[in-house]
Design a protein around this motif. Structure first.
Motif, PDB file in Angstrom:
ATOM      1  N   ALA A   1       0.715  -1.109   0.063  1.00  0.00           N
ATOM      2  CA  ALA A   1       0.173  -0.047   0.102  1.00  0.00           C
ATOM      3  C   ALA A   1       0.919   1.247   0.030  1.00  0.00           C
ATOM      4  N   LYS A   2       0.507   2.108  -1.015  1.00  0.00           N
ATOM      5  CA  LYS A   2       1.355   3.576  -0.729  1.00  0.00           C
ATOM      6  C   LYS A   2       0.378   4.637  -0.093  1.00  0.00           C
ATOM      7  N   GLU A   3       0.905   5.646   0.054  1.00  0.00           N
ATOM      8  CA  GLU A   3       0.381   6.747   0.659  1.00  0.00           C
ATOM      9  C   GLU A   3       0.442   8.207  -0.120  1.00  0.00           C
ATOM     10  N   GLY A   4      -0.755   8.674  -0.194  1.00  0.00           N
ATOM     11  CA  GLY A   4      -0.422  10.014  -1.141  1.00  0.00           C
ATOM     12  C   GLY A   4      -1.799  10.694  -0.788  1.00  0.00           C
TER      13      GLY A   4
ATOM     14  N   PHE B   1      -3.673   1.213  -3.597  1.00  0.00           N
ATOM     15  CA  PHE B   1      -2.833   0.284  -4.208  1.00  0.00           C
ATOM     16  C   PHE B   1      -2.661   0.593  -5.903  1.00  0.00           C
ATOM     17  N   SER B   2      -1.504   0.405  -6.416  1.00  0.00           N
ATOM     18  CA  SER B   2      -1.239   0.381  -7.664  1.00  0.00           C
ATOM     19  C   SER B   2      -0.289  -0.561  -8.285  1.00  0.00           C
ATOM     20  N   SER B   3      -0.981  -1.825  -8.339  1.00  0.00           N
ATOM     21  CA  SER B   3      -0.096  -2.912  -8.685  1.00  0.00           C
ATOM     22  C   SER B   3      -0.864  -4.069  -9.307  1.00  0.00           C
TER      23      SER B   3
ATOM     24  N   ASN C   1     -11.041   2.582  -7.840  1.00  0.00           N
ATOM     25  CA  ASN C   1      -9.992   3.835  -8.273  1.00  0.00           C
ATOM     26  C   ASN C   1      -9.028   3.961  -7.013  1.00  0.00           C
ATOM     27  N   ASN C   2      -7.974   4.758  -7.352  1.00  0.00           N
ATOM     28  CA  ASN C   2      -6.939   4.870  -6.107  1.00  0.00           C
ATOM     29  C   ASN C   2      -7.462   5.498  -5.289  1.00  0.00           C
ATOM     30  N   ASN C   3      -8.572   6.188  -5.174  1.00  0.00           N
ATOM     31  CA  ASN C   3      -9.064   6.902  -4.117  1.00  0.00           C
ATOM     32  C   ASN C   3     -10.080   6.084  -3.037  1.00  0.00           C
ATOM     33  N   ASN C   4     -10.359   4.999  -3.581  1.00  0.00           N
ATOM     34  CA  ASN C   4     -11.301   4.059  -2.737  1.00  0.00           C
ATOM     35  C   ASN C   4     -10.590   2.452  -2.585  1.00  0.00           C
TER      36      ASN C   4
END
Length: 96
Positions: free
Chosen positions: A16-19, A25-27, A62-65
């Motif tokens: 998990a990434k933080e931003g 997640f982006s994998s 999506n990356n927000n949820n």
């Protein structure tokens, strides 16, 4: 299979990434795990409201949820495992 999915899900946490104050997640591994998990729920709990909810949420990922979806899906798999275990424990064998 369910143990494998739960373990893979727990291991994904480290990816998990933080931003902007939220995790995401982006994998490919996350996409693979979510797809396999949905397939599992459809196969073994196809008429469940939880499976329906998972499928609906999956459509709008999506990356927000996706981190909250990850938590929901992992929790759903853990609950499904407990339900299957209870069903197996309560199954009685009979020989006619």
């Amino acid at each position: 299979m369910i143990d494998k999915l739960i373990n893979e899900g727990k291991n994904l946490e480290s990816e998990a990434k933080e931003g902007l104050g939220l995790k995401y997640f982006s994998s490919v591994e996350f996409e693979k795990w979510t797809t396999q998990s949905i397939f599992y729920l459809e196969q073994y709990f196809g008429n469940s409201a939880v499976t329906d909810k998972a499928k609906e949420r999956f459509k709008t990922l999506n990356n927000n949820n996706n981190y909250s979806f990850y938590q929901f899906l992992l929790g759903s798999l853990e609950a499904a495992k407990e339900i299957k275990k209870d069903q197996e424990d309560n199954y009685t064998y009979s020989i006619d």
